[in-house]
Design an enzyme around this catalytic site. Structure first.
Site, PDB file in Angstrom:
ATOM      1  CB  CYS A  69     -44.654  66.253  -6.859  1.00  0.00           C
ATOM      2  SG  CYS A  69     -44.550  65.871  -5.033  1.00  0.00           S
ATOM      3  CG  HIS A 127     -46.369  60.947  -1.735  1.00  0.00           C
ATOM      4  ND1 HIS A 127     -47.183  61.853  -2.510  1.00  0.00           N
ATOM      5  CD2 HIS A 127     -47.079  59.795  -1.581  1.00  0.00           C
ATOM      6  CE1 HIS A 127     -48.173  61.013  -3.315  1.00  0.00           C
ATOM      7  NE2 HIS A 127     -48.111  59.935  -2.543  1.00  0.00           N
ATOM      8  CG  ASN A 178     -52.258  66.968  -0.314  1.00  0.00           C
ATOM      9  OD1 ASN A 178     -52.509  68.109  -0.274  1.00  0.00           O
ATOM     10  ND2 ASN A 178     -52.148  66.344  -1.666  1.00  0.00           N
ATOM     11  CB  ALA A 209     -52.342  70.067  -5.887  1.00  0.00           C
TER      12      ALA A 209
END
Length: 703
Positions: free
Chosen positions: A264, A168, A22, A258
């Site tokens: 998350c 996401h 990503n 990340a």
């Protein structure tokens, strides 16, 4: 503490940024501090333990992203849909999450292996339990949503993500208690934003700014009135506290490297089921077939990109590649869309590319009656330039009067059913009109790589020998003009006053005189300035020989208009001898029909100018019938009107100094269109020079 709420977390024992999957990971490989990550994770863990029960899954060496437990799966009641990770870097996490769920008594559902779905990272339950928000676009596939609805027995609302930073759903969207919603509108397409606005009342929507979004303010854990997040601006904290939430900030910057934060790092595993809520999903799927030179023309890429860009997803079911260069290929593609509305839009675009249903799936077109003259049913199919057929009573019927931006009306005649394009004002009550996108297909010419690569030519643009490229187009146009003239064909010119201002009038006059033009379409201005030039030597008051403004020249065109109005028409002006040369002179002398469409800005106007817009459109359409080529010369307004009336197959040459105009006029999907970015006077000069090389002098048969 609310003991009934439970979360699943994973200690960051093996956390690191080992790869890039990503945008947040770019430039951060092995730049995360393990000690700081552990400290930040512990901070979140301790806060969460004060408000809920936290279970732990055992960290595993080699799977650094196991710490992001939101992607383990989606839980509702005793059921869980296990994640199917898109990237191989995370696919090894699936067995560990599955083992934990099964060990804790959950019924585990598994999606097909080739259908990505990344758990509660892309599927968020409304905190009232009314529906499930499901994201797609980067990680999860739209086709997974019907499975979620079926297995979890809940209504699914599909949202398309369009900003790769928010890959996401939980990075930009957070349902909160009491029906509130925290979200970043810029991460979604217009359809999704409209869906959000339809489901969540304005006073319940908390739309955040980009500055908060990039700090993952939406990646928040909500436990009743508590919201736990990485960081929030003062304005956002004020908005949240103003509606009853307590904001708890805990730094999670090591995990942002990340692409994750509080949400998350957690998975809520106690999601109550509402008995009155049942499955409902709006996702539609349809299989289409497309044939042609799919690879070398780029057709398959355009079709697939079109599906995604319009909000759908696809799966190529079959692809039969042509064996030789001249052979065509065929593909069967499953198209999915989040709603019928989006599916209609996608299929309409694919129909333009020649896509058809599989033979076994062919269905008749849907018809609805016209209730009021000049008004089509709401869902009417908008026609295009391409030859179209519609399926009525099991038979394919060719649509007559093909044009852009019309409706397709079906009427019963003594000779059978008649399908024809009609502009809205011509629809009559009682007629049947095609609605939706069933039972419609277009007949497209096979398009090759060479045709796609010669669409648009630019004068003095970047590249080698750009001037020569324009000359090549001129050679092609001249050759086509000669061929059409010698075969007794029809060429229509639509031109603006710039033709006269740039000195192109004498060249256009010659084309008319030598039989290359069979109709002229324009506005009041081209005729006024053509006659001004030939009566007074100026165009818009500028001396055409010296290129300088003439004192009092701004009045010349009004004097010309007045003179022609005194004579009654342009033709009578020619007969009287006051007009002795020029474009309009040649039209009259050679009996070439012309239509001058008026506008609100016209001075005068000339007596020949048609100020009734509807009549002008009808006259334009009449003279366009049977045209084999149209030259559009520096008149965007009239050229767009002509383009909308012209079916595919007619060669169009669009000439303008403004690249945006050329693109707008030539980019209609017709492989017969050519755009030329250049001075129109220069273009016409080059064109007549090239014709001199191709043909002997032409003697008019008229006069």
């Amino acid at each position: 503490m609310t003991s009934r709420i439970r979360f699943l977390m994973c200690p960051p024992d093996h956390y690191d940024v080992d790869y890039v999957i990503n945008p947040w990971m770019e430039g951060n490989i092995h730049k995360s501090s393990r000690d700081r990550a552990v400290e930040q994770w512990q901070g979140l863990y301790q806060i969460l333990k004060e408000h809920a029960i936290v279970d732990l899954v055992t960290p595993q060496k080699g799977w650094p992203d196991l710490v992001f437990t939101a992607n383990a799966g989606l839980v509702l009641g005793d059921n869980v849909v296990l994640s199917r990770f898109l990237h191989k870097e995370r696919q090894g996490e699936e067995p560990y999450f599955k083992e934990w769920f099964e060990g804790n008594g959950y019924t585990v559902y598994e999606l097909p292996k080739d259908l990505p779905f990344e758990g509660a990272g892309d599927a968020l339950l409304d905190r009232e339990g009314r529906w499930l928000w499901a994201g797609y676009g980067f990680r999860s596939e739209l086709d997974s949503h019907p499975y979620l609805a079926k297995w979890l027995d809940i209504e699914v609302l599909s949202l398309r993500l369009i900003d790769e930073r928010f890959y996401h759903l939980d990075t930009c969207f957070c349902p909160l208690a009491n029906g509130y919603l925290l979200y970043y509108p810029g991460a979604f397409d217009s359809y999704s934003n409209r869906l959000i606005e339809m489901r969540v009342a304005p006073e319940k929507r908390i739309a955040i700014a980009e500055a908060d979004a990039v700090n993952f303010a939406c990646n928040t854990v909500n436990v009743e009135s508590i919201v736990i997040m990485n960081k929030a601006s003062d304005a956002l904290k004020q908005s949240l506290t103003g509606v009853g939430f307590q904001v708890l900030e805990t730094p999670l910057t090591e995990f942002l490297k990340a692409g994750g934060a509080a949400k998350c790092l957690t998975l809520r595993v106690t999601e109550p089921v509402r008995d009155e809520v049942h499955a409902n999903v709006y996702v539609e799927s349809r299989i289409i077939r497309i044939e042609g030179h799919l690879l070398d023309s780029g057709l398959i890429n355009r079709a697939l990109d079109m599906i995604v860009d319009t909000g759908g997803s696809f799966q190529v079911l079959n692809f039969n590649l042509g064996e030789q260069r001249q052979s065509t290929s065929a593909a069967e593609v499953k198209v999915s869309a989040p709603s019928h509305e989006v599916m209609e839009e996608i299929i309409s675009l694919l129909i333009d590319l020649g896509a058809v249903d599989l033979p076994q799936d062919e269905r008749d077109a849907k018809l609805e009656p016209v209730i009021q003259d000049g008004v089509a049913p709401d869902d009417f199919y908008v026609s295009t330039i391409y030859p179209t057929e519609v399926r009525i009573n099991g038979q394919w019927i060719k649509v007559e009067n093909q044009r852009m931006d019309g409706a397709i009306a079906i009427t019963q005649t003594p000779n059978g059913l008649l399908a024809q394009c009609k502009i809205l004002r011509d629809l009559k009550a009682g007629e049947q009109v095609i609605v939706d996108v069933l039972g419609i297909r277009t007949i497209r010419k096979t398009e090759s790589r060479e045709q796609r690569n010669t669409q648009e030519f630019s004068f003095m643009s970047g590249g080698v020998s750009s001037e020569r490229r324009v000359e090549l187009v001129v050679e092609q146009v001249a050759w086509e003009l000669r061929k059409i003239r010698d075969a007794g064909g029809k060429v229509v010119v639509t031109a603006g006053p710039v033709v006269i201002h740039t000195g192109g009038g004498e060249h256009l006059s010659r084309l008319i005189r030598e039989g290359y033009v069979q109709a002229l379409l324009g506005g009041n201005a081209i005729a006024v300035h053509d006659i001004e030039q030939n009566m007074m030597g100026t165009s818009l008051g500028v001396d055409m020989k010296r290129g300088v403004a003439v004192r009092g020249g701004h009045r010349h065109h009004l004097k010309v208009i007045n003179t022609i109005r005194r004579h009654g028409s342009i033709a009578k002006g020619v007969e009287s001898g006051i007009i002795r040369s020029g474009v309009m002179y040649e039209c009259v002398r050679n009996q070439i029909p012309f239509v001058l469409a008026g506008s609100i800005r016209d001075d005068g106007p000339l007596p020949d100018t048609q100020m009734d817009l509807i009549k002008a459109q009808e006259e334009y359409a009449k003279h366009l019938e049977g045209a084999e080529m149209i030259l559009m010369l520096s008149s965007m307004l009239h050229s767009i009107g002509v383009g909308n009336m012209t079916p595919a197959g007619v060669k169009m040459v669009c000439v303008d100094i403004n690249p945006a105009v050329v693109t707008k006029l030539s980019d209609r999907g017709s492989i017969e269109s050519v755009g030329v970015v250049t001075d129109v006077g220069l273009f016409l000069s080059l064109l007549t020079q090239q014709l001199d090389k191709l043909t002997s002098p032409y003697v008019s048969k008229v006069g």
